[in-house]
Design a protein around this motif. Structure first.
Motif, PDB file in Angstrom:
ATOM      1  N   TRP A   1      36.489  39.055  39.519  1.00 37.84           N
ATOM      2  CA  TRP A   1      35.750  37.847  39.864  1.00 37.84           C
ATOM      3  C   TRP A   1      35.446  37.825  41.368  1.00 37.84           C
ATOM      4  N   TYR A   2      36.454  38.179  42.183  1.00 36.26           N
ATOM      5  CA  TYR A   2      36.258  38.224  43.629  1.00 36.26           C
ATOM      6  C   TYR A   2      35.158  39.217  44.003  1.00 36.26           C
TER       7      TYR A   2
ATOM      8  N   VAL B   1      41.349  40.343  36.294  1.00 42.10           N
ATOM      9  CA  VAL B   1      40.214  39.425  36.160  1.00 42.10           C
ATOM     10  C   VAL B   1      39.923  38.736  37.496  1.00 42.10           C
ATOM     11  N   GLY B   2      40.968  38.321  38.198  1.00 45.32           N
ATOM     12  CA  GLY B   2      40.777  37.683  39.499  1.00 45.32           C
ATOM     13  C   GLY B   2      40.127  38.619  40.505  1.00 45.32           C
TER      14      GLY B   2
ATOM     15  N   TRP C   1      43.214  31.116  35.099  1.00 44.07           N
ATOM     16  CA  TRP C   1      42.893  31.975  33.960  1.00 44.07           C
ATOM     17  C   TRP C   1      44.171  32.437  33.265  1.00 44.07           C
TER      18      TRP C   1
ATOM     19  N   PHE D   1      41.381  30.947  40.734  1.00 44.35           N
ATOM     20  CA  PHE D   1      40.799  31.378  39.466  1.00 44.35           C
ATOM     21  C   PHE D   1      41.789  32.234  38.681  1.00 44.35           C
ATOM     22  N   THR D   2      42.474  33.146  39.359  1.00 44.27           N
ATOM     23  CA  THR D   2      43.460  34.008  38.709  1.00 44.27           C
ATOM     24  C   THR D   2      44.590  33.185  38.098  1.00 44.27           C
TER      25      THR D   2
ATOM     26  N   ALA E   1      39.463  33.012  44.487  1.00 51.49           N
ATOM     27  CA  ALA E   1      39.854  34.060  43.550  1.00 51.49           C
ATOM     28  C   ALA E   1      41.316  33.899  43.124  1.00 51.49           C
TER      29      ALA E   1
ATOM     30  N   MET F   1      31.681  37.869  42.881  1.00 55.63           N
ATOM     31  CA  MET F   1      31.210  36.752  43.706  1.00 55.63           C
ATOM     32  C   MET F   1      30.858  37.233  45.114  1.00 55.63           C
TER      33      MET F   1
END
Length: 71
Positions: free
Chosen positions: A49-50, A45-46, A19, A15-16, A12, A53
């Motif tokens: 997403w976490y 967003v991170g 992004w 990804f953050t 995460a 998921m």
């Protein structure tokens, strides 16, 4: 921090960062206001997403179910 969630949390964070960097590059503006807004949005967003998921992996049985400590 529990061990089964460590790779998910690291993913995460990665990804953050990716992004946020992509959005800064795509916007083309590096003003302080733009950087602050994109950093805030990247964190949101991170986090989303976490949570998504984690929910999906728990649903698939790849992670242990979240235990409520109040119970």
């Amino acid at each position: 921090m529990s061990r089964p969630l460590l790779p998910l949390k690291a993913g995460a964070i990665v990804f953050t960062l990716l992004w946020t960097a992509w959005m800064m590059w795509w916007s083309g503006s590096f003003s302080s206001a733009n950087v602050a807004v994109l950093a805030f949005c990247g964190a949101a967003v991170g986090y989303l997403w976490y949570r998504a998921m984690r929910w999906q992996l728990e649903r698939m049985g790849m992670l242990p179910r979240h235990q409520d400590p109040a119970k």
